[in-house]
Design a protein around this motif. Structure first.
Motif, PDB file in Angstrom:
ATOM      1  N   ALA A 182       3.313  13.117 -16.901  1.00  0.00           N
ATOM      2  CA  ALA A 182       3.243  12.248 -15.724  1.00  0.00           C
ATOM      3  C   ALA A 182       3.763  12.976 -14.491  1.00  0.00           C
ATOM      4  O   ALA A 182       3.170  12.894 -13.406  1.00  0.00           O
ATOM      5  N   ASP A 183       4.875  13.689 -14.648  1.00  0.00           N
ATOM      6  CA  ASP A 183       5.428  14.454 -13.529  1.00  0.00           C
ATOM      7  C   ASP A 183       4.469  15.560 -13.092  1.00  0.00           C
ATOM      8  O   ASP A 183       4.261  15.795 -11.890  1.00  0.00           O
ATOM      9  N   ILE A 184       3.859  16.233 -14.060  1.00  0.00           N
ATOM     10  CA  ILE A 184       2.918  17.313 -13.762  1.00  0.00           C
ATOM     11  C   ILE A 184       1.697  16.773 -13.018  1.00  0.00           C
ATOM     12  O   ILE A 184       1.253  17.342 -12.005  1.00  0.00           O
ATOM     13  N   PRO A 200       3.815   7.205 -20.380  1.00  0.00           N
ATOM     14  CA  PRO A 200       5.088   7.479 -19.692  1.00  0.00           C
ATOM     15  C   PRO A 200       5.724   6.196 -19.194  1.00  0.00           C
ATOM     16  O   PRO A 200       5.102   5.128 -19.179  1.00  0.00           O
ATOM     17  N   GLY A 201       6.975   6.304 -18.771  1.00  0.00           N
ATOM     18  CA  GLY A 201       7.681   5.129 -18.273  1.00  0.00           C
ATOM     19  C   GLY A 201       9.009   5.497 -17.654  1.00  0.00           C
ATOM     20  O   GLY A 201       9.304   6.680 -17.409  1.00  0.00           O
ATOM     21  N   PRO A 202       9.872   4.493 -17.422  1.00  0.00           N
ATOM     22  CA  PRO A 202      11.150   4.724 -16.745  1.00  0.00           C
ATOM     23  C   PRO A 202      12.267   5.188 -17.678  1.00  0.00           C
ATOM     24  O   PRO A 202      13.390   5.372 -17.238  1.00  0.00           O
ATOM     25  N   GLY A 203      11.951   5.375 -18.953  1.00  0.00           N
ATOM     26  CA  GLY A 203      12.948   5.729 -19.959  1.00  0.00           C
ATOM     27  C   GLY A 203      12.631   4.971 -21.229  1.00  0.00           C
ATOM     28  O   GLY A 203      11.556   4.386 -21.370  1.00  0.00           O
ATOM     29  N   ASP A 233      -1.669  15.857  -8.104  1.00  0.00           N
ATOM     30  CA  ASP A 233      -2.450  14.762  -7.531  1.00  0.00           C
ATOM     31  C   ASP A 233      -3.511  14.265  -8.510  1.00  0.00           C
ATOM     32  O   ASP A 233      -4.681  14.055  -8.153  1.00  0.00           O
ATOM     33  N   LEU A 234      -3.077  14.048  -9.762  1.00  0.00           N
ATOM     34  CA  LEU A 234      -3.939  13.510 -10.797  1.00  0.00           C
ATOM     35  C   LEU A 234      -3.364  12.194 -11.310  1.00  0.00           C
ATOM     36  O   LEU A 234      -2.154  11.973 -11.264  1.00  0.00           O
ATOM     37  N   ASP A 235      -4.239  11.346 -11.808  1.00  0.00           N
ATOM     38  CA  ASP A 235      -3.838  10.060 -12.381  1.00  0.00           C
ATOM     39  C   ASP A 235      -3.535  10.279 -13.858  1.00  0.00           C
ATOM     40  O   ASP A 235      -4.440  10.467 -14.672  1.00  0.00           O
ATOM     41  N   VAL A 236      -2.267  10.244 -14.231  1.00  0.00           N
ATOM     42  CA  VAL A 236      -1.899  10.541 -15.608  1.00  0.00           C
ATOM     43  C   VAL A 236      -2.458   9.502 -16.573  1.00  0.00           C
ATOM     44  O   VAL A 236      -2.816   9.839 -17.715  1.00  0.00           O
ATOM     45  N   SER A 237      -2.576   8.264 -16.143  1.00  0.00           N
ATOM     46  CA  SER A 237      -3.128   7.233 -17.027  1.00  0.00           C
ATOM     47  C   SER A 237      -4.586   7.525 -17.362  1.00  0.00           C
ATOM     48  O   SER A 237      -5.022   7.343 -18.510  1.00  0.00           O
ATOM     49  N   ALA A 238      -5.330   7.996 -16.389  1.00  0.00           N
ATOM     50  CA  ALA A 238      -6.731   8.352 -16.637  1.00  0.00           C
ATOM     51  C   ALA A 238      -6.827   9.523 -17.602  1.00  0.00           C
ATOM     52  O   ALA A 238      -7.705   9.564 -18.476  1.00  0.00           O
ATOM     53  N   VAL A 239      -5.905  10.483 -17.449  1.00  0.00           N
ATOM     54  CA  VAL A 239      -5.886  11.644 -18.352  1.00  0.00           C
ATOM     55  C   VAL A 239      -5.567  11.215 -19.777  1.00  0.00           C
ATOM     56  O   VAL A 239      -6.216  11.636 -20.745  1.00  0.00           O
ATOM     57  N   ASP A 288       5.814   1.949  -9.138  1.00  0.00           N
ATOM     58  CA  ASP A 288       5.379   1.490 -10.453  1.00  0.00           C
ATOM     59  C   ASP A 288       5.830   2.485 -11.519  1.00  0.00           C
ATOM     60  O   ASP A 288       5.200   3.519 -11.732  1.00  0.00           O
ATOM     61  N   THR A 289       6.913   2.159 -12.229  1.00  0.00           N
ATOM     62  CA  THR A 289       7.393   3.051 -13.292  1.00  0.00           C
ATOM     63  C   THR A 289       6.710   2.761 -14.621  1.00  0.00           C
ATOM     64  O   THR A 289       6.926   3.486 -15.597  1.00  0.00           O
ATOM     65  N   THR A 290       5.881   1.690 -14.667  1.00  0.00           N
ATOM     66  CA  THR A 290       5.161   1.361 -15.898  1.00  0.00           C
ATOM     67  C   THR A 290       3.813   2.074 -15.975  1.00  0.00           C
ATOM     68  O   THR A 290       3.206   2.127 -17.050  1.00  0.00           O
ATOM     69  N   TYR A 291       3.327   2.549 -14.847  1.00  0.00           N
ATOM     70  CA  TYR A 291       2.007   3.183 -14.715  1.00  0.00           C
ATOM     71  C   TYR A 291       0.877   2.215 -15.064  1.00  0.00           C
ATOM     72  O   TYR A 291      -0.261   2.640 -15.259  1.00  0.00           O
ATOM     73  N   GLY A 292       1.186   0.918 -15.138  1.00  0.00           N
ATOM     74  CA  GLY A 292       0.181  -0.034 -15.587  1.00  0.00           C
ATOM     75  C   GLY A 292      -0.252  -1.055 -14.568  1.00  0.00           C
ATOM     76  O   GLY A 292      -1.179  -1.828 -14.823  1.00  0.00           O
ATOM     77  N   ALA A 293       0.387  -1.104 -13.398  1.00  0.00           N
ATOM     78  CA  ALA A 293       0.046  -2.125 -12.399  1.00  0.00           C
ATOM     79  C   ALA A 293      -1.112  -1.641 -11.539  1.00  0.00           C
ATOM     80  O   ALA A 293      -1.001  -1.482 -10.317  1.00  0.00           O
ATOM     81  N   THR A 294      -2.243  -1.432 -12.168  1.00  0.00           N
ATOM     82  CA  THR A 294      -3.384  -0.827 -11.472  1.00  0.00           C
ATOM     83  C   THR A 294      -4.016  -1.757 -10.447  1.00  0.00           C
ATOM     84  O   THR A 294      -4.786  -1.304  -9.590  1.00  0.00           O
ATOM     85  N   ASP A 295      -3.710  -3.061 -10.542  1.00  0.00           N
ATOM     86  CA  ASP A 295      -4.287  -3.983  -9.568  1.00  0.00           C
ATOM     87  C   ASP A 295      -3.553  -3.952  -8.233  1.00  0.00           C
ATOM     88  O   ASP A 295      -3.976  -4.596  -7.268  1.00  0.00           O
ATOM     89  N   ILE A 296      -2.435  -3.218  -8.173  1.00  0.00           N
ATOM     90  CA  ILE A 296      -1.723  -3.041  -6.899  1.00  0.00           C
ATOM     91  C   ILE A 296      -2.144  -1.679  -6.348  1.00  0.00           C
ATOM     92  O   ILE A 296      -1.581  -0.635  -6.702  1.00  0.00           O
ATOM     93  N   ALA A 297      -3.145  -1.700  -5.513  1.00  0.00           N
ATOM     94  CA  ALA A 297      -3.808  -0.455  -5.107  1.00  0.00           C
ATOM     95  C   ALA A 297      -2.891   0.485  -4.341  1.00  0.00           C
ATOM     96  O   ALA A 297      -3.027   1.717  -4.431  1.00  0.00           O
ATOM     97  N   HIS A 298      -1.945  -0.046  -3.584  1.00  0.00           N
ATOM     98  CA  HIS A 298      -1.134   0.805  -2.715  1.00  0.00           C
ATOM     99  C   HIS A 298       0.156   1.280  -3.400  1.00  0.00           C
ATOM    100  O   HIS A 298       0.999   1.900  -2.748  1.00  0.00           O
ATOM    101  N   ARG A 299       0.306   1.048  -4.691  1.00  0.00           N
ATOM    102  CA  ARG A 299       1.543   1.407  -5.378  1.00  0.00           C
ATOM    103  C   ARG A 299       1.695   2.917  -5.483  1.00  0.00           C
ATOM    104  O   ARG A 299       0.711   3.668  -5.451  1.00  0.00           O
ATOM    105  N   SER A 300       2.930   3.354  -5.614  1.00  0.00           N
ATOM    106  CA  SER A 300       3.231   4.739  -5.958  1.00  0.00           C
ATOM    107  C   SER A 300       3.751   4.753  -7.394  1.00  0.00           C
ATOM    108  O   SER A 300       4.358   3.786  -7.851  1.00  0.00           O
ATOM    109  N   VAL A 301       3.516   5.842  -8.099  1.00  0.00           N
ATOM    110  CA  VAL A 301       3.980   5.944  -9.476  1.00  0.00           C
ATOM    111  C   VAL A 301       5.179   6.880  -9.536  1.00  0.00           C
ATOM    112  O   VAL A 301       5.438   7.658  -8.615  1.00  0.00           O
ATOM    113  N   LEU A 302       5.897   6.756 -10.629  1.00  0.00           N
ATOM    114  CA  LEU A 302       7.106   7.565 -10.819  1.00  0.00           C
ATOM    115  C   LEU A 302       6.781   9.043 -10.881  1.00  0.00           C
ATOM    116  O   LEU A 302       5.831   9.436 -11.548  1.00  0.00           O
TER     117      LEU A 302
END
Length: 555
Positions: free
Chosen positions: A361-363, A390-393, A368-374, A541-555
């Motif tokens: 996820a960090d990589i 991935p997640g917050p711990g 500039d890649l979507d880790v969930s898509a990968v 978004d530390t869950t990487y799952g809130a895809t319906d919130i378009a403007h979110r940033s991921v961890l």
């Protein structure tokens, strides 16, 4: 039966030698014997004075017979010789794990021929399925010591299988909560609790002497770690000593709590010997790790196989008879140590792969890649890949704790485990990275962390459970608070939480009314409402799952 055949201490009935019982089975019904499937799938060099022990499968209890009427049940057993069931000569010194599969009717007939009635009474319902074994010399078939997230569902599963249960916990508050139904259970277990909590077959008590009145004792207590990640063995040690002190001849003791290799020997077997009892003869002892996943409705108790490691083959046979009455499959290994290491491997495997997913996820963020898509793309491969996200711990009772029991033991023996060590190091630092990432996002918007209004959504360690043990959210809230942020949280399952420094936070009733400077999505329960988040809300978004919130940033 030969003159040297042993006798059951409680019933006085003669117990056939395993080889004699096998010969009797083979000659009684060759067609039923040959109908079973025997598959040797693993071979390991080992010698044992008990290597001629035979065991045929148990059958699922009558309460689940209709549901599984067309399914075979499986017992995997370590026996000597690759094809002894069909009469072949076993190779000397070889242990082979074989898989025995039979139909319900064949299993019932085999079980009767093996004289399992020396342990209790075996009956059948109209469908032909074997019902629960009852032990007439005891008031209860099973005593569950510890009624937490493992013990209570375990008690309910064996009560549903027809056993008489003594549920024992040292906490009056816990017992009272169970009686009220004020406990966190999946829907199917809640139905069982409502059905059985007032029945004669389920005793709920704090009276430890009830252990003496049960044919089997299953120990289900927590095994946490301290702040410095060392095992806290006090609860487990106390529970094992209680079981040993109250042990009576003819009992089965099953330790299920995740622990280090050798714990069953140190905390149960040797103390029994110190009492003058002979484990394997006077009392049967096994380790069978719990495999309950709180909140997971996909896999019921009966669908998850039980691994069993007995002090002797006789101990394992006794455990298969009991534990197999409530599950579809058991897998027997040759010692408690093998079963103890099995559980450590299961959860260390998960920890290492979660750490790897976090690193990817960090990589991906840097590239500039979507880790969930990968990850979703990789998961389309039908072999050689298992999906971890991935997640917050990590939180809960297993992954943050269990690998440290292994690492603690290895440090004492000066054995290095660099990959596991590094994975647990990375996992433990993940909550700090959440705070650092939030600080960077705030800074990009001209807001310093000190004084910022931070709202953490969800404090449970996983979705849909009212359990915050080892939850990363608690550390994240504490770190925000210590950095001077005005940290709050929103979680309908938790009216309040206490942070490590001792102060208490309460869940905000209306998250949108607080106008937070940043929202940190930590745990997304099934029915949680996020409609109050606007396009102007800064979201991490530390869950990487809130895809319906378009403007979110991921961890």
């Amino acid at each position: 039966m030969g003159p040297s055949s042993p006798h059951c201490r409680r019933s006085g009935h003669a117990v056939p030698h395993p080889a004699e019982a096998h010969a009797r089975t083979a000659s009684a019904d060759p067609a039923a014997r040959s109908a079973g499937t025997v598959q040797a799938f693993r071979r390991r060099r080992q010698t044992s004075p008990h290597s001629d022990r035979r065991r045929l499968p148990h059958r699922l209890s009558g309460c689940n017979a209709e549901r599984h009427a067309q399914r075979a049940t499986v017992t995997q057993w370590c026996v000597k010789g690759g094809d002894h069931i069909s009469g072949g000569a076993p190779p000397t010194g070889e242990w082979t794990t074989v898989e025995l599969t039979s139909t319900r009717q064949q299993l019932s007939e085999q079980r009767a021929r093996l004289a399992l009635s020396t342990l209790g009474t075996v009956t059948e319902d109209r469908s032909g399925a074997t019902t629960a074994t009852t032990f007439t010399d005891f008031d209860y078939d099973v005593a569950i010591l510890g009624l937490g997230y493992v013990g209570l569902p375990t008690a309910l599963a064996y009560r549903a299988a027809g056993h008489r249960i003594a549920g024992i916990d040292v906490s009056e508050q816990r017992v009272a909560a169970i009686r009220r139904g004020d406990v966190d259970l999946i829907p199917s277990d809640r139905v069982l609790l409502e059905s059985h909590r007032d029945s004669d077959g389920l005793l709920l008590t704090t009276d430890l002497s009830a252990l003496r009145r049960a044919a089997a004792v299953i120990i289900c207590v927590p095994t946490p770690v301290s702040d410095d990640l060392s095992p806290q063995l006090g609860i487990l040690h106390s529970a094992c000593m209680t079981a040993v002190t109250n042990a009576v001849t003819g009992q089965l003791i099953v330790l299920t709590s995740t622990t280090y290799v050798g714990c069953t020997e140190e905390l149960v077997v040797q103390p029994l010997r110190d009492r003058g009892m002979n484990p394997g003869e006077d009392v049967h002892v096994v380790f069978s790790p719990e495999r309950i996943d709180p909140g997971n409705v996909q896999f019921g108790h009966e669908a998850v196989p039980r691994v069993i490691g007995g002090v002797s083959p006789a101990c394992a046979a006794r455990a298969v008879d009991l534990l197999g009455s409530a599950v579809e499959q058991t897998h027997v290994v040759s010692s408690p140590g093998h079963a103890e290491m099995t559980k450590l491997l299961e959860n260390t495997f998960r920890a290492v792969n979660i750490a790897l997913a976090n690193e990817f996820a960090d990589i991906c963020r840097e590239l500039d890649l979507d880790v969930s898509a990968v990850i979703d793309a990789a998961a389309t491969k039908p072999y050689g890949f298992m999906k971890f996200t991935p997640g917050p711990g990590v939180g809960g009772h297993c992954i943050p704790c269990d690998p440290h029991y292994l690492l603690w033991q290895l440090r004492r023996q000066r054995v290095a485990a660099p990959m596991i060590t590094q994975a647990m190091h990375e996992i433990s630092h993940r909550p700090g990275r959440v705070v650092d990432r939030a600080k960077d996002l705030l800074a990009e918007n001209g807001i310093p962390l000190s004084g910022a209004r931070v709202l953490v959504v969800g404090v449970a360690y996983k979705p849909n459970v009212a359990d915050a043990r080892e939850s990363p959210a608690i550390e994240i809230l504490q770190r925000f608070w210590s950095a001077g942020a005005l940290s709050r949280y929103y979680d309908p399952l938790f009216p309040s939480v206490t942070l490590p420094d001792g102060h208490t936070l309460t869940s905000v009733p209306n998250p949108g009314a607080n106008e937070p400077d940043i929202v940190v999505l930590h745990t997304l329960h099934r029915d949680i409402d996020l409609s109050w988040i606007t396009p102007k809300t800064l979201v991490l978004d530390t869950t990487y799952g809130a895809t319906d919130i378009a403007h979110r940033s991921v961890l």
